[in-house]
Design an enzyme around this catalytic site. Structure first.
Site, PDB file in Angstrom:
ATOM      1  N   THR A 125     -26.537  42.090 -33.213  1.00  0.00           N
ATOM      2  CA  THR A 125     -26.274  43.123 -32.891  1.00  0.00           C
ATOM      3  C   THR A 125     -24.811  42.854 -32.604  1.00  0.00           C
ATOM      4  OG1 THR A 125     -26.656  45.229 -31.666  1.00  0.00           O
ATOM      5  CG2 THR A 125     -27.420  43.160 -31.182  1.00  0.00           C
ATOM      6  N   ASP A 126     -23.678  44.045 -33.024  1.00  0.00           N
ATOM      7  CA  ASP A 126     -22.634  44.484 -31.927  1.00  0.00           C
ATOM      8  C   ASP A 126     -22.475  44.704 -30.900  1.00  0.00           C
ATOM      9  OD1 ASP A 126     -24.079  47.204 -31.856  1.00  0.00           O
ATOM     10  OD2 ASP A 126     -22.127  48.130 -32.695  1.00  0.00           O
ATOM     11  N   GLU A 127     -23.886  45.198 -30.422  1.00  0.00           N
ATOM     12  CA  GLU A 127     -24.375  44.896 -28.845  1.00  0.00           C
ATOM     13  C   GLU A 127     -23.787  43.967 -27.466  1.00  0.00           C
ATOM     14  OE1 GLU A 127     -27.352  47.907 -26.851  1.00  0.00           O
ATOM     15  OE2 GLU A 127     -27.171  48.945 -29.667  1.00  0.00           O
ATOM     16  N   TYR A 153     -31.163  43.842 -22.911  1.00  0.00           N
ATOM     17  CA  TYR A 153     -30.967  43.389 -24.710  1.00  0.00           C
ATOM     18  C   TYR A 153     -29.619  43.215 -25.039  1.00  0.00           C
ATOM     19  CZ  TYR A 153     -30.649  45.003 -29.512  1.00  0.00           C
ATOM     20  OH  TYR A 153     -30.756  44.497 -30.173  1.00  0.00           O
ATOM     21  N   LYS A 157     -30.104  38.857 -27.315  1.00  0.00           N
ATOM     22  CA  LYS A 157     -29.289  39.290 -28.415  1.00  0.00           C
ATOM     23  C   LYS A 157     -28.656  38.220 -28.384  1.00  0.00           C
ATOM     24  CE  LYS A 157     -30.753  40.732 -31.691  1.00  0.00           C
ATOM     25  NZ  LYS A 157     -31.579  40.145 -32.468  1.00  0.00           N
TER      26      LYS A 157
END
Ligand code: NAD
Ligand code: TYD
Length: 339
Positions: A125-127, A153, A157
């Site tokens: 994810t870009d997060e 979260y 990741k």
């Protein structure tokens, strides 16, 4: 070719299953999902009728169970979507995020080492890049942007991504990673912004916007994400990270107002509620690398994608009503009552 897809009963995984069954009728698609609250067998109803599809209800942390599936199915390619994926839940209970997202990834890669595969693809994810300030619209996440996570979260990741790269460097595992921006489309679980607002608006319930609603997300239609992963597993370079995003930044409040307008509901349903802890301000992906190296570009413009998505939720009320009438109610009350 046999492709093992984990998390295929969830939002993006199920869209990927249907995309692959349709595009590659000769491929065998093996789905592994333990059916958490986010996994739904009704989502896979049509896939279950396809002889090229097989489903295993197995947890990716279950080493013995996963090894048995590898032994039986001998996958060529593994695409790992299985994860705990909701930031708000990670703030309430981080533990399961660390287990599934990090240790589950490790089990899958150990199985890949043991049985041999041509590609392990990690759906990230870009997060993992953290967030960008609202007053610097010139800044974007590239693959070189340092990891700088905010939530349990995104930290889980990012940890998984580091482990994936370590398995490549240390053991020579043929891996790739994609880091995509926020997806929207069919089968999106109604705890996430767009489907939650559609479901609440249709039920004339308050639309809970966190903080001032000024946070910006970069929205991509889910099928475009599936196309990107398809390109990466077939043509992407081993050991590489690819950012995926369509330059479609929008403020949350504008998305919610648009949904009200499309559904003919009053904006008076919008309710500003307490902000998320550690709330990331802005995500914005620079997708130059995947465009330049693999020719990927998104096909669906947001104006069309949001219409398709709303139409899907209107046509598939059974799907989401069954979800929101179950244990979801308890979650909703806990997260939103007196917020
Ligand atoms: P989701 O929550 O809708 O689905 C996750 C699926 O994984 C569910 O079917 C669930 O049952 C399954 N699962 C969870 N834990 C498992 C376990 N231990 N073993 C086996 N199966 C398990 O998530 P999603 O939105 O489809 O996201 C899929 C992947 O894409 C995730 O890895 C997420 O981090 C990533 N991602 C999501 C977005 C987004 O906008 N939704 C954007 C970028 C990346
Ligand atoms: P979400 O769909 O949870 O995705 P992510 O946090 O992974 O980007 O949330 C998208 C944005 O919408 C995020 O800024 C939080 C906000 N949001 C609300 O304002 N209200 C809500 O009820 C939800 C679920 C999200």
């Amino acid at each position: 070719m046999t492709v093992l897809v984990t998390g295929g009963a969830g939002f993006i995984g199920s869209n990927f299953v249907y995309y692959m069954l349709d595009k590659y009728p000769t491929y065998r698609i093996v789905c592994v999902d333990c059916l958490t609250y986010a996994g739904n067998m009704s989502t896979l109803k049509e896939a279950m009728e396809n002889p090229q599809f097989v489903f295993y209800k197995t947890n990716i942390c279950d080493r013995k169970g996963i090894y048995e599936i590898f032994e039986t199915e001998k996958p060529d390619v593994v695409v790992n979507f299985a994860a705990e994926s909701h930031v708000d839940r990670s703030i309430e209970n981080p533990e399961i995020f660390l287990q599934t997202n990090i240790l589950g990834t490790q089990v899958l890669m150990d199985a890949c080492r043991q049985y041999g595969i041509t590609r392990y693809h990690q759906v990230s994810t870009d997060e993992v890049y953290g967030d960008l300030p609202l007053d610097r619209p010139d800044l974007f996440f590239t693959e070189e942007t340092p990891i700088h996570t905010s939530s349990p979260y995104s930290s889980s990741k990012a940890s998984a991504d580091l482990l994936v790269l370590a398995y490549h460097r240390t053991y020579g595992l043929p891996v790739s990673i994609s880091r995509c921006s926020n997806n929207y489309g069919p089968y999106h679980f109604p705890e996430k912004l767009i489907p939650l607002m559609i479901a609440n608006a249709l039920n004339d319930k308050p639309l809970p916007v966190y903080g001032k609603g000024e946070n910006v997300r970069d929205w991509l239609y889910v099928e475009d994400h599936c196309k990107a992963i398809d390109l990466i597993i077939h043509k992407g370079k081993v050991g590489e990270i690819y950012n995926v995003g369509g330059h479609n930044e929008m403020r949350n409040i504008d998305i919610v107002k648009l949904i009200c307008q499309k559904l003919g509901k009053p904006e008076s349903l919008i309710t500003y509620v307490a902000d998320r802890k550690g709330h990331d301000m802005r995500y914005a992906i620079d997708p130059t690398k995947i465009h330049r190296e693999l020719g990927w570009l998104p096909d669906t413009k947001f104006a069309d994608g949001i219409d398709k998505t709303i139409a899907w939720y209107l046509e598939n009320t059974d799907w989401w009503e069954a979800i929101i009438s179950g244990e979801y109610q308890e979650y909703y009350e806990k997260m939103y009552t007196n917020r």
